[in-house]
Scaffold this active site. Structure first.
Site, PDB file in Angstrom:
ATOM      1  N   ASP A 187       0.901  -1.181   0.041  1.00 16.38           N
ATOM      2  CA  ASP A 187       0.247   0.063   0.024  1.00 16.38           C
ATOM      3  C   ASP A 187       1.001   1.200   0.059  1.00 16.38           C
ATOM      4  O   ASP A 187       1.857   1.151  -0.461  1.00 16.38           O
ATOM      5  CB  ASP A 187      -1.005   0.079   1.156  1.00 16.38           C
ATOM      6  CG  ASP A 187      -2.127   0.730   0.956  1.00 16.38           C
ATOM      7  OD1 ASP A 187      -2.334   1.908   0.705  1.00 16.38           O
ATOM      8  OD2 ASP A 187      -3.438   0.031   0.932  1.00 16.38           O
ATOM      9  N   HIS A 222       1.940   1.661  -3.187  1.00 12.22           N
ATOM     10  CA  HIS A 222       1.047   2.672  -3.834  1.00 12.22           C
ATOM     11  C   HIS A 222       1.552   3.903  -3.824  1.00 12.22           C
ATOM     12  O   HIS A 222       1.112   5.009  -4.422  1.00 12.22           O
ATOM     13  CB  HIS A 222      -0.267   2.793  -3.248  1.00 12.22           C
ATOM     14  CG  HIS A 222      -1.058   1.404  -3.181  1.00 12.22           C
ATOM     15  ND1 HIS A 222      -2.375   1.592  -2.623  1.00 12.22           N
ATOM     16  CD2 HIS A 222      -0.834   0.225  -3.842  1.00 12.22           C
ATOM     17  CE1 HIS A 222      -2.921   0.478  -2.738  1.00 12.22           C
ATOM     18  NE2 HIS A 222      -2.126  -0.590  -3.661  1.00 12.22           N
TER      19      HIS A 222
END
EC number: 3.2.1.15
Length: 495
Positions: free
Chosen positions: A337, A359
């Site tokens: 993430d 991410h």
């Protein structure tokens, strides 16, 4: 002179010196080297057969035997006048790998002994795809030596002794701590100026509770650091089910909570396999974080509960909110993430990070929280590799907030799958709707020397609400490999 140096280099072998990594007596002398030097100067000056007057830390770890004490003194200070050093090990990459044991004592104290630990640059294996992308750039951060702050030093090897050490000691060595289920390593009552050193392998019992925080830290003028070869093992594989905090079985949502921390440092920590979010950083001022290794590589693989998806999910590296004058630098993150996500705060610098598999470098999401203002954030000199996004700012639909003065500078992207540069104002319930709103103002945003390649997706995607974005500047920006770029601001279109 050359002959003397040569003899000194062979002295540990000739004496049969034990390794500080595997023998508690040698380890005690190595860890408390200043006290050891003082003790040995007296101990070896005459024939001593009794064990009276010997510091407890040495006596207990040397089996109460004078011959072991004598041998340890003989081996102290070989080629360079310091304790014999062993080759540093890379951080463990599985829970079965044990790392350097520290002295096997429960709560040993020595007074006014600053303790110094040494660490060096290390490597851990990356996945095949990561190695193919940037093998030469996947070097883990060098971790510099650290020292305690004087005063009372406590070495703790049992979880039950942590609270008393926190209350009474200015230097705390947490050695091979095994925290039972539902038991937090609580470092919120540290003395001003305290230093905490993690050593060996820190482990945790399984606790299926989203409100449980395995480690909590606060304090003023505090240093949190790690000894060479240590690892803080979050046992994420016991929880991972492909859903993270979005569902599935309950799991600790935040692994390390840093709150109410002022003028302090967190440095040289090796963290492995955290369950969901790794660092939750809140309400801090003048906090410096550097030299961290966050390794969630194992979470990339699917398991029996993740339905073919990566087992780890929502594994943010650093979540930062309501913090001012924070610096995060020289760190390595492999996760699933956001590498870094700033949701509120000011005067924040994120420099020299290596982010793999997640991410990217993010602001947001902004809106709908107790504090929705970000002012003055710089991401610089960093790499984002094989990740969904590179540089991202996102706000929630139908909310209010402000994002001012954000700079992405000298950012290298490689293998980005969704968006190279992404600014969106249409998030709702965690997903994009395609319908932006203008309650969050995004102003004075600059991208300088942001370059790299996409494996898929869009090089640029900007979706602003009506009149809510202003003064975006793009200088030496060049991202290639994607398609169907879309930017509704600025009026000139995508870079």
């Amino acid at each position: 002179m050359k002959r003397s140096a040569l003899l000194a280099s062979f002295l540990p072998l000739a004496l049969g010196c034990d390794s500080a990594e595997t023998h508690s007596c040698a380890s005690a002398f190595s860890v408390s080297s200043a006290a050891a030097a003082s003790f040995c100067a007296t101990f070896t000056a005459s024939t001593v057969t009794a064990t009276t007057g010997v510091p407890d830390v040495f006596l207990s770890n040397c089996d109460y035997k004078t011959k072991h004490l004598s041998s340890a003194c003989s081996c102290l200070g070989t080629a360079d006048g310091s304790a014999p050093a062993s080759t540093p090990a890379a951080p463990a990459v599985s829970s079965s790998s044990k790392v350097g044991k520290a002295p096997a004592v429960a709560a040993t104290r020595t007074s006014a002994i600053p303790t110094t630990f040494h660490t060096t640059a290390v490597r851990v294996p990356l996945s095949t795809s990561a190695a193919a992308a940037v093998t030469s750039q996947a070097v883990l951060p060098a971790q510099s030596s650290v020292a305690g702050n004087g005063g009372t030093t406590c070495t703790v090897t049992e979880y039950a002794s942590i609270s008393s050490a926190v209350a009474s000691c200015s230097n705390i060595l947490l050695s091979n701590i095994n925290a039972p289920a539902s038991s937090t390593i609580d470092l919120t009552g540290l003395q001003t100026g305290a230093a905490v050193i993690f050593a060996g392998e820190t482990t945790f019992g399984d606790t299926y509770d989203s409100d449980f925080d395995p480690i909590v830290i606060s304090g003023t003028d505090v240093t949190i650091t790690g000894e060479e070869g240590h690892v803080i093992n979050g046992n994420g594989e016991a929880y991972w089910d492909g859903e993270g905090s979005n569902g599935g079985q309950d799991k600790p949502d935040h692994f390390i909570v840093v709150k109410d921390m002022y003028n302090s440092k967190i440095e040289n920590l090796n963290i492995l396999n955290w369950p969901v979010h790794c660092f939750e950083i809140e309400n801090t001022e003048y906090l410096t974080i550097s030299g961290l290794i966050l390794n969630n590589t194992a979470g990339d693989a699917a398991n029996s509960k993740s339905d073919g998806d990566p087992a780890a999910h929502n594994t943010d590296g650093f979540d930062i909110k309501q913090s001012d004058f924070l610096t995060l630098s020289n760190s390595w993150v492999h996760n699933q993430d956001d590498c870094v996500a700033v949701t509120s705060g000011s005067s924040i610098v994120v420099d020299n990070l290596y982010c793999y598999g997640g991410h990217g470098l993010s602001i947001g999401s902004i809106g709908g929280k107790s504090n929705n203002t970000v002012d003055g954030v710089t991401f610089s000199n960093s790499q984002v590799i094989n990740s969904e996004n590179g540089c991202r700012i996102k706000s929630n639909a139908d909310t209010t907030g402000e994002v001012y003065n954000v700079k992405y500078e000298n950012i290298t992207l490689s293998g980005i799958s969704d968006y190279g540069i992404d600014i969106q104002q249409d998030y709702e319930n965690g997903g994009a709707t395609g319908d932006p709103t203008n309650g969050v103002k995004i102003e004075n945003i600059s991208f300088v020397n942001v370059k790299g390649t996409m494996s898929d997706g869009k090089d640029y995607y900007i979706l602003c609400g009506d009149g809510s974005c202003s003064n975006f500047v793009f200088t030496d920006v060049d991202i290639t490999g994607g398609s169907d770029d879309s930017c509704n601001y600025p009026s000139s279109g995508c870079p």
